[in-house]
Design a protein around this motif. Structure first.
Motif, PDB file in Angstrom:
ATOM      1  N   UNK A   5      -5.584   1.233  -9.503  1.00  0.00           N
ATOM      2  CA  UNK A   5      -4.225   1.443  -9.978  1.00  0.00           C
ATOM      3  C   UNK A   5      -4.246   2.516 -11.055  1.00  0.00           C
ATOM      4  N   UNK A   6      -3.400   3.550 -10.929  1.00  0.00           N
ATOM      5  CA  UNK A   6      -3.370   4.557 -12.004  1.00  0.00           C
ATOM      6  C   UNK A   6      -2.863   3.933 -13.304  1.00  0.00           C
ATOM      7  N   UNK A   7      -3.363   4.440 -14.403  1.00  0.00           N
ATOM      8  CA  UNK A   7      -2.888   3.977 -15.701  1.00  0.00           C
ATOM      9  C   UNK A   7      -1.445   4.400 -15.918  1.00  0.00           C
ATOM     10  N   UNK A   8      -0.892   4.011 -17.043  1.00  0.00           N
ATOM     11  CA  UNK A   8       0.514   4.339 -17.312  1.00  0.00           C
ATOM     12  C   UNK A   8       0.721   5.809 -17.631  1.00  0.00           C
ATOM     13  N   UNK A   9      -0.302   6.491 -18.115  1.00  0.00           N
ATOM     14  CA  UNK A   9      -0.190   7.903 -18.458  1.00  0.00           C
ATOM     15  C   UNK A   9      -1.003   8.713 -17.450  1.00  0.00           C
ATOM     16  N   UNK A  10      -0.350   9.149 -16.381  1.00  0.00           N
ATOM     17  CA  UNK A  10      -1.038   9.887 -15.327  1.00  0.00           C
ATOM     18  C   UNK A  10      -0.338  11.210 -15.076  1.00  0.00           C
ATOM     19  N   UNK A  11      -1.082  12.171 -14.525  1.00  0.00           N
ATOM     20  CA  UNK A  11      -0.497  13.476 -14.250  1.00  0.00           C
ATOM     21  C   UNK A  11      -0.659  13.894 -12.793  1.00  0.00           C
ATOM     22  N   UNK A  12      -1.042  12.948 -11.940  1.00  0.00           N
ATOM     23  CA  UNK A  12      -1.049  13.169 -10.496  1.00  0.00           C
ATOM     24  C   UNK A  12      -0.765  11.841  -9.810  1.00  0.00           C
ATOM     25  N   UNK A  13      -0.218  11.933  -8.622  1.00  0.00           N
ATOM     26  CA  UNK A  13       0.097  10.739  -7.848  1.00  0.00           C
ATOM     27  C   UNK A  13      -0.672  10.819  -6.535  1.00  0.00           C
ATOM     28  N   UNK A  14      -1.888  10.260  -6.496  1.00  0.00           N
ATOM     29  CA  UNK A  14      -2.698  10.369  -5.282  1.00  0.00           C
ATOM     30  C   UNK A  14      -2.136   9.508  -4.152  1.00  0.00           C
ATOM     31  N   UNK A  15      -2.110  10.097  -2.983  1.00  0.00           N
ATOM     32  CA  UNK A  15      -1.699   9.365  -1.787  1.00  0.00           C
ATOM     33  C   UNK A  15      -2.927   8.633  -1.252  1.00  0.00           C
ATOM     34  N   UNK A  16      -2.770   7.350  -0.948  1.00  0.00           N
ATOM     35  CA  UNK A  16      -3.897   6.587  -0.427  1.00  0.00           C
ATOM     36  C   UNK A  16      -4.251   7.085   0.965  1.00  0.00           C
ATOM     37  N   UNK A  17      -5.457   7.558   1.133  1.00  0.00           N
ATOM     38  CA  UNK A  17      -5.915   8.014   2.440  1.00  0.00           C
ATOM     39  C   UNK A  17      -6.256   6.807   3.305  1.00  0.00           C
ATOM     40  N   UNK A  18      -6.020   6.960   4.592  1.00  0.00           N
ATOM     41  CA  UNK A  18      -6.239   5.849   5.515  1.00  0.00           C
ATOM     42  C   UNK A  18      -7.106   6.312   6.674  1.00  0.00           C
ATOM     43  N   UNK A  19      -8.087   5.502   7.019  1.00  0.00           N
ATOM     44  CA  UNK A  19      -8.868   5.769   8.219  1.00  0.00           C
ATOM     45  C   UNK A  19      -7.957   5.507   9.418  1.00  0.00           C
ATOM     46  N   UNK A  20      -8.309   6.014  10.602  1.00  0.00           N
ATOM     47  CA  UNK A  20      -7.489   5.704  11.787  1.00  0.00           C
ATOM     48  C   UNK A  20      -7.337   4.197  12.020  1.00  0.00           C
ATOM     49  N   UNK A  21      -8.387   3.438  11.778  1.00  0.00           N
ATOM     50  CA  UNK A  21      -8.308   1.976  11.947  1.00  0.00           C
ATOM     51  C   UNK A  21      -7.326   1.362  10.956  1.00  0.00           C
ATOM     52  N   UNK A  22      -7.394   1.801   9.719  1.00  0.00           N
ATOM     53  CA  UNK A  22      -6.493   1.257   8.689  1.00  0.00           C
ATOM     54  C   UNK A  22      -5.062   1.720   8.933  1.00  0.00           C
TER      55      UNK A  22
END
Length: 102
Positions: free
Chosen positions: A71-88
């Motif tokens: 989980x990103x902390x409260x003070x972040x400067x990017x919003x990473x998209x969760x990568x997913x394997x084909x199975x996931x």
């Protein structure tokens, strides 16, 4: 460090380029996405469904998220998209189908 998140909702995240995707999340993660939108890191986020059933698919995705992301902390400067394997991705698609979103 592993996360210990319980996933309880479906949200739609719109990237700054206008494309969007669905994510299985919880209220804390949704709050982070709302803050990311206010900071201009994403265009917008909206909750599609609250209190999704705790199916085997949700549990499987939850385990994947908790193993691979924090989980990103409260003070972040990017919003990473969760990568997913084909199975996931198939698991996420199943969750969306189970909840009549896809």
């Amino acid at each position: 460090m592993k996360s210990h998140e319980t996933l309880t909702l479906i949200e739609q995240i719109t990237r700054n380029d206008g494309s969007s995707y669905y994510e299985i999340a919880n209220m804390v993660q949704n709050g982070r996405a709302e803050k990311a939108a206010m900071k201009g890191l994403i265009k917008e986020v909206r909750i599609i469904q609250l209190n999704i059933p705790r199916s085997s698919s949700v549990i499987k995705y939850e385990q994947y998220v908790n193993e691979h992301f924090t989980m990103p902390g409260e003070d972040f400067d990017e919003f990473p998209e969760w990568t997913k394997t084909p199975e996931i991705q198939k698991v996420v698609d199943q969750i969306l189908h189970e909840n009549h979103v896809a």
